[in-house]
Design a protein around this motif. Structure first.
Motif, PDB file in Angstrom:
ATOM      1  N   PRO B 137     -17.225 -58.639  -2.803  1.00 20.84           N
ATOM      2  CA  PRO B 137     -16.175 -59.098  -1.886  1.00 20.84           C
ATOM      3  C   PRO B 137     -15.257 -57.957  -1.457  1.00 20.84           C
ATOM      4  O   PRO B 137     -14.894 -57.100  -2.247  1.00 20.84           O
ATOM      5  CB  PRO B 137     -15.407 -60.129  -2.713  1.00 20.84           C
ATOM      6  CG  PRO B 137     -15.610 -59.705  -4.135  1.00 20.84           C
ATOM      7  CD  PRO B 137     -17.009 -59.118  -4.172  1.00 20.84           C
ATOM      8  N   PHE B 146     -13.706 -69.240  -3.581  1.00 19.49           N
ATOM      9  CA  PHE B 146     -14.201 -69.173  -4.971  1.00 19.49           C
ATOM     10  C   PHE B 146     -13.663 -67.989  -5.767  1.00 19.49           C
ATOM     11  O   PHE B 146     -13.577 -68.053  -6.983  1.00 19.49           O
ATOM     12  CB  PHE B 146     -15.740 -69.172  -5.039  1.00 19.49           C
ATOM     13  CG  PHE B 146     -16.360 -70.374  -4.405  1.00 19.49           C
ATOM     14  CD1 PHE B 146     -16.276 -71.620  -5.030  1.00 19.49           C
ATOM     15  CD2 PHE B 146     -16.981 -70.294  -3.163  1.00 19.49           C
ATOM     16  CE1 PHE B 146     -16.817 -72.742  -4.432  1.00 19.49           C
ATOM     17  CE2 PHE B 146     -17.523 -71.418  -2.563  1.00 19.49           C
ATOM     18  CZ  PHE B 146     -17.439 -72.642  -3.193  1.00 19.49           C
ATOM     19  N   THR B 147     -13.316 -66.906  -5.099  1.00 20.63           N
ATOM     20  CA  THR B 147     -12.724 -65.782  -5.815  1.00 20.63           C
ATOM     21  C   THR B 147     -11.207 -65.956  -5.788  1.00 20.63           C
ATOM     22  O   THR B 147     -10.653 -66.439  -4.794  1.00 20.63           O
ATOM     23  CB  THR B 147     -13.174 -64.436  -5.191  1.00 20.63           C
ATOM     24  OG1 THR B 147     -12.695 -63.362  -6.001  1.00 20.63           O
ATOM     25  CG2 THR B 147     -12.687 -64.251  -3.762  1.00 20.63           C
ATOM     26  N   ASP B 148     -10.544 -65.593  -6.896  1.00 21.60           N
ATOM     27  CA  ASP B 148      -9.080 -65.743  -6.949  1.00 21.60           C
ATOM     28  C   ASP B 148      -8.424 -65.012  -5.790  1.00 21.60           C
ATOM     29  O   ASP B 148      -7.442 -65.466  -5.211  1.00 21.60           O
ATOM     30  CB  ASP B 148      -8.550 -65.204  -8.279  1.00 21.60           C
ATOM     31  CG  ASP B 148      -7.041 -65.296  -8.370  1.00 21.60           C
ATOM     32  OD1 ASP B 148      -6.531 -66.412  -8.605  1.00 21.60           O
ATOM     33  OD2 ASP B 148      -6.357 -64.264  -8.188  1.00 21.60           O
ATOM     34  N   CYS B 150      -9.346 -61.277  -2.949  1.00 17.77           N
ATOM     35  CA  CYS B 150     -10.365 -60.338  -2.485  1.00 17.77           C
ATOM     36  C   CYS B 150      -9.875 -58.907  -2.650  1.00 17.77           C
ATOM     37  O   CYS B 150      -8.751 -58.591  -2.243  1.00 17.77           O
ATOM     38  CB  CYS B 150     -10.685 -60.565  -1.016  1.00 17.77           C
ATOM     39  SG  CYS B 150     -11.212 -62.248  -0.678  1.00 17.77           S
ATOM     40  N   THR B 333     -17.225 -62.695  -8.001  1.00 17.19           N
ATOM     41  CA  THR B 333     -15.902 -63.300  -7.822  1.00 17.19           C
ATOM     42  C   THR B 333     -14.954 -62.758  -8.878  1.00 17.19           C
ATOM     43  O   THR B 333     -15.386 -62.321  -9.942  1.00 17.19           O
ATOM     44  CB  THR B 333     -15.960 -64.833  -7.958  1.00 17.19           C
ATOM     45  OG1 THR B 333     -16.605 -65.159  -9.196  1.00 17.19           O
ATOM     46  CG2 THR B 333     -16.728 -65.461  -6.809  1.00 17.19           C
ATOM     47  N   THR B 346     -14.756 -61.355 -14.160  1.00 22.64           N
ATOM     48  CA  THR B 346     -15.599 -61.574 -12.988  1.00 22.64           C
ATOM     49  C   THR B 346     -16.608 -62.674 -13.258  1.00 22.64           C
ATOM     50  O   THR B 346     -16.926 -62.983 -14.409  1.00 22.64           O
ATOM     51  CB  THR B 346     -16.364 -60.292 -12.605  1.00 22.64           C
ATOM     52  OG1 THR B 346     -17.165 -59.888 -13.715  1.00 22.64           O
ATOM     53  CG2 THR B 346     -15.408 -59.175 -12.227  1.00 22.64           C
ATOM     54  N   SER B 348     -19.797 -64.990 -10.633  1.00 24.59           N
ATOM     55  CA  SER B 348     -20.488 -64.913  -9.342  1.00 24.59           C
ATOM     56  C   SER B 348     -20.731 -66.305  -8.812  1.00 24.59           C
ATOM     57  O   SER B 348     -20.702 -67.286  -9.568  1.00 24.59           O
ATOM     58  CB  SER B 348     -21.799 -64.127  -9.463  1.00 24.59           C
ATOM     59  OG  SER B 348     -22.807 -64.927 -10.057  1.00 24.59           O
ATOM     60  N   VAL B 349     -20.957 -66.391  -7.516  1.00 24.62           N
ATOM     61  CA  VAL B 349     -21.122 -67.681  -6.864  1.00 24.62           C
ATOM     62  C   VAL B 349     -22.237 -67.529  -5.817  1.00 24.62           C
ATOM     63  O   VAL B 349     -22.375 -66.456  -5.211  1.00 24.62           O
ATOM     64  CB  VAL B 349     -19.776 -68.125  -6.233  1.00 24.62           C
ATOM     65  CG1 VAL B 349     -19.331 -67.178  -5.149  1.00 24.62           C
ATOM     66  CG2 VAL B 349     -19.826 -69.542  -5.707  1.00 24.62           C
ATOM     67  N   ILE B 354     -20.650 -69.504   0.130  1.00 23.14           N
ATOM     68  CA  ILE B 354     -19.610 -68.588   0.604  1.00 23.14           C
ATOM     69  C   ILE B 354     -19.620 -68.421   2.122  1.00 23.14           C
ATOM     70  O   ILE B 354     -18.594 -68.473   2.787  1.00 23.14           O
ATOM     71  CB  ILE B 354     -19.850 -67.160   0.026  1.00 23.14           C
ATOM     72  CG1 ILE B 354     -19.613 -67.134  -1.463  1.00 23.14           C
ATOM     73  CG2 ILE B 354     -19.007 -66.132   0.754  1.00 23.14           C
ATOM     74  CD1 ILE B 354     -18.194 -66.938  -1.848  1.00 23.14           C
TER      75      ILE B 354
END
Lengths: 407, 407
Positions: B137, B146-148, B150, B333, B346, B348-349, B354
């Motif tokens: 990201p 989904f990630t807190d 970037c 993520t 960390t 992942s998604v 995404i």
């Protein structure tokens, strides 16, 4: 030994703010507080404009810790002004000085402020009020005469030079998409700030590639030719322009008429960078975008020049020493010592010789083509930004066998 | 244990540049070079666009000292692109991977890049070529789900927050003359960057005073009322606006039609800040000026967030670890751990979840009036900027007896 006048010292700040004008203020205040013969150290809020409204503060009551932090706080902590003296103002100011027992007036500012200081010194003499007046140079425009340079300039030059590298790397990475960037920097009549954008450039590839300043007439056709040629040579183009550039007929690039005129008669216009982006895209088919850091460029403490911060403090201190020695109606100047290592001492020059004189970029600092600076300029300005720029890296980009070159 | 694919890893950078995207690149390269089971570490110049032209470099031949300096160099050292895949591109890319023995593809970018990566993973599977794909990201827009947050966001937020303080002090000092300043910051569809401008504000007096974001319709009359009220309360007003704000009918503020449309269909418009300055001056009689730091705001290494730099490096390293563990078609993520101290791990998604989803500012981060952020936003974003801002000072301004107050 000149007779010491018994009374207080009053200091004010005027004109556009800088990253280091508070360093000068602290220099004035700390030096003045160390002279017990002074009856007090006062501050005018918002320069002579606030003074005319009776806005005076006692700087002797400020905490020393505040003053210490103020040396690293941008802008004008007393408040600034752009005020053109009106009929009767000078007499009113002298009355106010008399009422508050002010015998020493120190004004930190640029050309307009030097003019105001000079007229105040003359008015006090006319009225027969013993007043000593000193100006402390301050202007990112770097356009005051007699001084090697002006406090405020080294810091804006450092910001603009570093930011031009930053924005240049951005353009380099996006060159297939956004190949032209125009950075608009400050400089109403002089191109010192725009010239400073070249100070971090280390190679032909680095930004900036073209610089246009108010000292030379701007020719749109030659500009387009310059951009096209640079795009062919480097693959992308970063152009730095002063906020005011004029064509051969004196018409401003990017705006026909001002949308605002200030009390000194200075007009405010549309952005020339925005205009030139459209011209480049339309005429060359190259997508162009612009950055206009505006007041951020003159206020950045994170990118202030350590040399500039120290010199700003020094000229503040020296104004107090000179004024207590008996000099008056003068401005402090920075004098570069000869020799291989950069060093400045201070002197002073009569305000009568300063007021409303603008020092523009001399011809030897501008390239023959009129679109860049010369090594002589870099030699002059490099010490002022106070040290090396960030050590950025580029990849070597070793091509893989069977891969293509030339992108 | 998933079977290890014998082949090389190829990494590319895509989309708008940031101050920390090279930290991610170095994370990928250093981690990959430490895995001797990889047959090589390659780089694509200018993302998939350069790749389609066969532009591949051998990153294993770069000096370790270059990589070290690159961790503190803004922009995309491999070159970036904004390229929308065309018919046949995916097949061509897979052929190219086959030719260069590439089995691992890591793409550092934002939403569009995640979409490209996902389509590439699907195409390889269709063709029957074993390829593992991972997205790292990267976006100052902070709009990936989904990630807190970037990588890239903490640094631009730090620049914008500090610069808003700087420009705010300038406006405060010049409030009798230039009482309104409008700072235009990045953010095409989400107001994360504009919201970040509040992170260095410590008092009501500090800038910014008003923030307008793309998430809410912009009402010019309410804006004028907000500015007038703030001017009365504080004496000056600093407004931060996102580069794209729209009125209730979806019309962009400041421009009717784009002067450029990119290959993803994103339009480029006139500056809303320039437009709003004219509106304020005309309707309220208050002089207004604007700052538009442009690409400088996303590129500043001097004001980059140390936390952001470290996390950008981490997500690069983790992409390589995950892809070698057998995960594919995922994005790394950042997951904020519960507890009083900020810490991210960390995860992942899947890219399918995404691609082309935008995370905008949630309602709980915007004030009820729609013109500022909430404490909840400050709590979320403060750890991301990586430490305290510069400790600026204000004078106490003790009035002298007989002097006037209220200025």
């Amino acid at each position: 030994m000149t007779e010491l006048l018994r009374g207080k010292l009053l200091v004010g700040q005027s004109g556009g703010c800088t990253a280091v004008i508070n360093s000068s203020l602290v220099g004035v205040v700390e030096e003045a507080l160390s002279h017990k013969e002074l009856q007090g150290v006062l501050g005018a809020l918002h320069g002579v404009q606030g003074l005319l409204q009776g806005q005076i503060v006692d700087l002797g009551r400020e905490a020393r810790s505040t003053l210490k932090r103020l040396r690293r706080t941008p802008s004008a902590a007393l408040g600034s002004c752009r005020y053109k003296l009106e009929e009767g103002d000078l007499e009113q100011l002298v009355q106010l000085f008399r009422r508050h027992d002010v015998r020493y007036f120190v004004y930190i500012g640029g050309n307009d402020s030097a003019d105001t200081s000079h007229r105040l010194a003359l008015a006090a003499a006319d009225i027969g009020y013993d007043l000593r007046v000193f100006a402390v140079p301050k202007t990112i425009d770097n356009d005051l005469p007699f001084t090697d340079h002006c406090p405020g300039y080294g810091s804006i030059a450092r910001f603009v030079a570093q930011s031009t590298q930053d924005a240049g790397l951005d353009t380099e990475a996006m060159k297939q998409y956004d190949p032209v960037k125009i950075i608009e920097v400050m400089g109403r009549n002089a191109g010192w700030v725009a010239a400073g954008s070249a100070l971090a450039k280390k190679s032909e590839q680095d930004a900036p590639h073209l610089i246009y300043v108010p000292e030379l007439p701007f020719d749109e056709q030659r500009f387009l030719e310059d951009v096209r040629r640079m795009h062919q040579a480097v693959g992308y183009v970063v152009v730095v322009v002063s906020e005011t550039i004029r064509d051969g007929k004196g018409q401003r690039v990017g705006g026909e008429s001002p949308y605002f005129v200030d009390s000194f008669g200075h007009g405010y216009y549309e952005s020339p960078a925005a205009h030139l982006c459209k011209v480049v895209t339309r005429e060359l088919g190259l997508r162009a975008r612009f950055d206009k850091p505006g007041t951020i460029q003159r206020m950045s403490m994170a990118l202030a020049s350590p040399v500039d911060l120290d010199e700003a403090y020094l000229v503040g201190k020296m104004a107090v020493r000179y004024i207590l020695e008996g000099r008056s109606d003068h401005m402090v100047t920075l004098l570069r010592e000869p020799g291989p290592d950069y060093r400045c001492t201070t002197g002073s020059v009569p305000l009568a010789e300063i007021a409303n004189v603008e020092k523009r970029l001399p011809a030897e600092f501008l390239s023959a083509e009129g679109n860049f600076v010369t090594p002589a300029f870099l030699e002059y300005a490099t010490p002022l930004v106070g040290g090396a720029f960030l050590p950025y890296a580029r990849l070597e980009k070793h091509r893989v066998t069977g891969s293509v070159t030339g992108l």
